[in-house]
Design a protein around this motif. Sequence first.
Motif, short mmCIF file in Angstrom:
data_model
loop_
_atom_site.label_atom_id
_atom_site.label_comp_id
_atom_site.label_asym_id
_atom_site.label_seq_id
_atom_site.Cartn_x
_atom_site.Cartn_y
_atom_site.Cartn_z
N ARG A 137 -5.44 2.81 -4.39
CA ARG A 137 -4.48 2.65 -5.48
C ARG A 137 -5.17 2.34 -6.80
O ARG A 137 -4.63 2.62 -7.87
CB ARG A 137 -3.51 1.51 -5.17
CG ARG A 137 -2.63 1.71 -3.96
CD ARG A 137 -1.68 0.53 -3.80
NE ARG A 137 -0.78 0.44 -4.95
CZ ARG A 137 -0.11 -0.65 -5.30
NH1 ARG A 137 -0.29 -1.76 -4.61
NH2 ARG A 137 0.70 -0.63 -6.33
N ALA A 138 -6.36 1.72 -6.72
CA ALA A 138 -7.02 1.28 -7.95
C ALA A 138 -8.52 1.23 -7.75
O ALA A 138 -9.01 1.09 -6.62
CB ALA A 138 -6.51 -0.11 -8.34
N VAL A 139 -9.25 1.36 -8.87
CA VAL A 139 -10.69 1.13 -8.86
C VAL A 139 -11.01 0.03 -9.86
O VAL A 139 -10.35 -0.10 -10.89
CB VAL A 139 -11.51 2.40 -9.20
CG1 VAL A 139 -11.31 3.46 -8.14
CG2 VAL A 139 -11.13 2.93 -10.57
N LEU A 140 -12.00 -0.77 -9.53
CA LEU A 140 -12.44 -1.85 -10.42
C LEU A 140 -13.87 -1.56 -10.84
O LEU A 140 -14.76 -1.42 -10.00
CB LEU A 140 -12.35 -3.19 -9.69
CG LEU A 140 -12.74 -4.44 -10.49
CD1 LEU A 140 -11.93 -5.65 -10.01
CD2 LEU A 140 -14.24 -4.75 -10.37
N VAL A 141 -14.06 -1.45 -12.15
CA VAL A 141 -15.41 -1.29 -12.70
C VAL A 141 -15.84 -2.60 -13.32
O VAL A 141 -15.00 -3.42 -13.73
CB VAL A 141 -15.47 -0.14 -13.73
CG1 VAL A 141 -15.20 1.19 -13.05
CG2 VAL A 141 -14.49 -0.37 -14.88
N THR B 7 0.84 -1.21 0.00
CA THR B 7 0.00 0.00 0.00
C THR B 7 0.87 1.26 0.00
O THR B 7 1.79 1.38 0.78
CB THR B 7 -0.91 0.01 1.24
OG1 THR B 7 -1.72 -1.15 1.20
CG2 THR B 7 -1.79 1.23 1.25
N GLN B 8 0.58 2.20 -0.89
CA GLN B 8 1.36 3.42 -0.98
C GLN B 8 1.11 4.30 0.23
O GLN B 8 -0.01 4.36 0.76
CB GLN B 8 0.99 4.18 -2.25
CG GLN B 8 1.31 3.44 -3.54
CD GLN B 8 0.80 4.19 -4.75
OE1 GLN B 8 0.27 5.28 -4.63
NE2 GLN B 8 0.98 3.60 -5.91
N PRO B 9 2.13 5.00 0.70
CA PRO B 9 1.94 5.93 1.83
C PRO B 9 0.84 6.93 1.51
O PRO B 9 0.78 7.49 0.41
CB PRO B 9 3.31 6.59 1.95
CG PRO B 9 4.27 5.62 1.33
CD PRO B 9 3.52 4.96 0.23
N GLY B 10 -0.02 7.18 2.46
CA GLY B 10 -1.09 8.15 2.29
C GLY B 10 -2.34 7.59 1.67
O GLY B 10 -3.36 8.27 1.62
N LEU B 11 -2.28 6.34 1.19
CA LEU B 11 -3.46 5.71 0.61
C LEU B 11 -3.96 4.64 1.58
O LEU B 11 -3.21 3.76 2.00
CB LEU B 11 -3.13 5.07 -0.75
CG LEU B 11 -2.66 6.03 -1.85
CD1 LEU B 11 -2.42 5.27 -3.14
CD2 LEU B 11 -3.67 7.14 -2.07
N SER B 12 -5.23 4.73 1.92
CA SER B 12 -5.76 3.80 2.92
C SER B 12 -6.25 2.50 2.30
O SER B 12 -6.40 1.51 3.00
CB SER B 12 -6.91 4.46 3.68
OG SER B 12 -7.95 4.85 2.79
N LEU B 13 -6.50 2.47 0.98
CA LEU B 13 -7.04 1.28 0.33
C LEU B 13 -6.19 0.87 -0.87
O LEU B 13 -5.52 1.70 -1.49
CB LEU B 13 -8.48 1.53 -0.14
CG LEU B 13 -9.52 1.83 0.94
CD1 LEU B 13 -10.85 2.19 0.28
CD2 LEU B 13 -9.69 0.66 1.88
N LEU C 143 -5.36 -7.70 1.03
CA LEU C 143 -5.45 -6.35 0.47
C LEU C 143 -6.47 -5.53 1.25
O LEU C 143 -7.38 -6.08 1.87
CB LEU C 143 -5.85 -6.42 -1.00
CG LEU C 143 -4.86 -7.09 -1.96
CD1 LEU C 143 -5.40 -7.04 -3.38
CD2 LEU C 143 -3.49 -6.44 -1.89
N LYS C 144 -6.33 -4.22 1.17
CA LYS C 144 -7.29 -3.33 1.81
C LYS C 144 -8.29 -2.91 0.75
O LYS C 144 -7.95 -2.14 -0.16
CB LYS C 144 -6.57 -2.13 2.41
CG LYS C 144 -5.60 -2.52 3.53
CD LYS C 144 -4.83 -1.31 4.05
CE LYS C 144 -3.85 -1.73 5.13
NZ LYS C 144 -3.05 -0.58 5.62
N SER C 145 -9.49 -3.41 0.86
CA SER C 145 -10.48 -3.22 -0.20
C SER C 145 -11.67 -2.42 0.29
O SER C 145 -11.99 -2.39 1.48
CB SER C 145 -10.94 -4.57 -0.74
OG SER C 145 -11.60 -5.31 0.26
#
Length: 645
Positions: free
Chosen positions: A141-145, A8-14, A61-63
């Motif tokens: 970090r990402a979105v899933l459509v 997980t990138q710093p500053g990103l919670s999901l 993963l944090k989803s």
Amino acid sequence: MAEPNPGTQPGLSLDVITIGRSSVDLYGQQIGSKLENIASFAKSVGGCPANIAIGTARLGLKSGLITRVGDEQMGRFIREQSAREGVSTDGIVTDKERLTALVLLAVEAEGVSPMIFYRSDCADMALEEGDIDETYIKSSRAVLVSGTHFSRPNTEAAQRKAIRIAKANGRKVIFDIDYRPNLWGLAGHAEGFERYVKSDRVSSKMKETLPDCDLIIGTEEEILIASGADDVLGALKEIRRLSPATIVLKRGAMGCIVYDGPISDDLEAGIVGEGFPIEVFNVLGAGDAFMSGFLRGWLKDEPLKTCATWANACGAFAVSRLLCSPEYPTWAELDFFLKNGSKHRALRKDEAINHIHWASNRKGDIPLLMALAIDHRSQLTSVCDELGVDYKQIVAFKRLAVEAAARVADGRSGYGMLIDERFGRDAFFDAATKSFAWIGRPVELPGSKPLRFEFSQDIGSQLVEWPLDHCIKCLCFYHPDDPAELKSEQQEKLRTLFEAARKVGRELLVEIIASKNGPLTDDTISTAMEELYALGIKPDWWKLEPQASSAAWKKIDAVIAKNDPWCRGIVLLGLEAPADELVKGFEATLAAPSVKGFAVGRTIFSEAARAWLSGTINDEQAISDMAGRFRELTKAWLKTRGLGS
């Protein structure tokens, strides 16, 4: 147990937010039967994005999930179950006008699973642009459509807004093609299992999405619909013309092929992960498990071959089991399988894997358990007989005990109740409102040796009626020196109970009392436990009598560590010992970290019960007396652990 995600990138919670369908799946429990003939159903969270949110959370993963649910019990189930699974529910919107979607499914034959979608004006298809919060999208970090949510203007607008925000902020966009023809109005209500109907309208919507994607995943049929092409190779080339994304072609039992560059004329010229030949039991939800495994690797920058291997393995788990999201593996389970494999083609029959699946999906850690045991039956009926009091009074007294324990707990974690069904049904209802961390109930016939169950020897049929969070407790008078015939009979009974508990999804506490059957040495209980573990019996909890020495506790602790490191732990029983003796017993357990607390009864309620049943004290006095004794025991326990009160 889910592993923290170091990627997980710093500053990103999901790590990933999934967008789209959420439903309650009702799976027919009669295997090999037409949906018309199904008599009972198992309930779970369903819908492609909801499944993936849960699947990725289980893999560490944090989803998060963006969807709509109804303002009713099924909608609350999706929200609550998602939270239990560790999924962020900040994006779940409650729709007060519409109902949560339902899906009815059956396993009619291998690979044949008819289903009916109850989705007429359902909540998730009312998702709109206003439900997409920019801050929430930017937190991931990402979105899933998903494909289905491009089928209506409002849901399409919502997903396209999420894509715009993601792209503007350097986030990844994942496209799960998720093609269900009847959700686009291209097949009848009874055709929920239909995989492909050609449609230029659908293809045009899909093709609009492809250029914005970083990862595109679909089956052969889904690749065709997304591209509008008539053959798979042509479809891949058309998708590559429109998008530089990594493309993953799912091929069912043949695994997958990953394309991360130009598409050659050789369909096989891609990255292939390790395959896992298994029995196909139910294909529904396998693609969502596959996606979860792939994302576990892809979002942590693993090599694509590794991503494909993990995806194939997760898909194998799903097709070998009945339900969707409840059957997806945890990271611990997947890691064990990748390292050890399985001798079973039907993974659902692998006891070692099933145990990790069960234990790593139990909800809620319970590092401390201080329980008031009021499950006694014969002891209280004896007092009633002596006093000439109707047994109905026991029912009322047990409700007072629940109130006493609740006053001590005062809403704090670490407190529990042990209540019987014979006299405690009303007390169960009371306990359900008190926020106890744990509720247990016995199944043994009091005093039975050899062990017998109280109401029926068909124990499985009884457990189905229990609330999911009620823990089975079974007392067995068991000693390693018991005659072989007695020992064998009791072992078989406990094994039957263990299998029933796992089948219906209830936790099991096994209580062993050996001191009434023979001498209690430093080896007695550890030997008894070793014998039961050797039979494949792995209780979630043990309830054990005080031991004479710290050496005995160390041996008990070592047996658990050797046979089941997933065990929740041990609670100490009281055997009507005076409080000061119990406190000494508390101190001795410091040698065994597996001991998490106590479940004590007669030491706490015995005097109050006799006085109340004889009419010499009133309700409040009985409650106060029991609460005082319970409070002192809890203080003593916490003091031995340096936890204060």
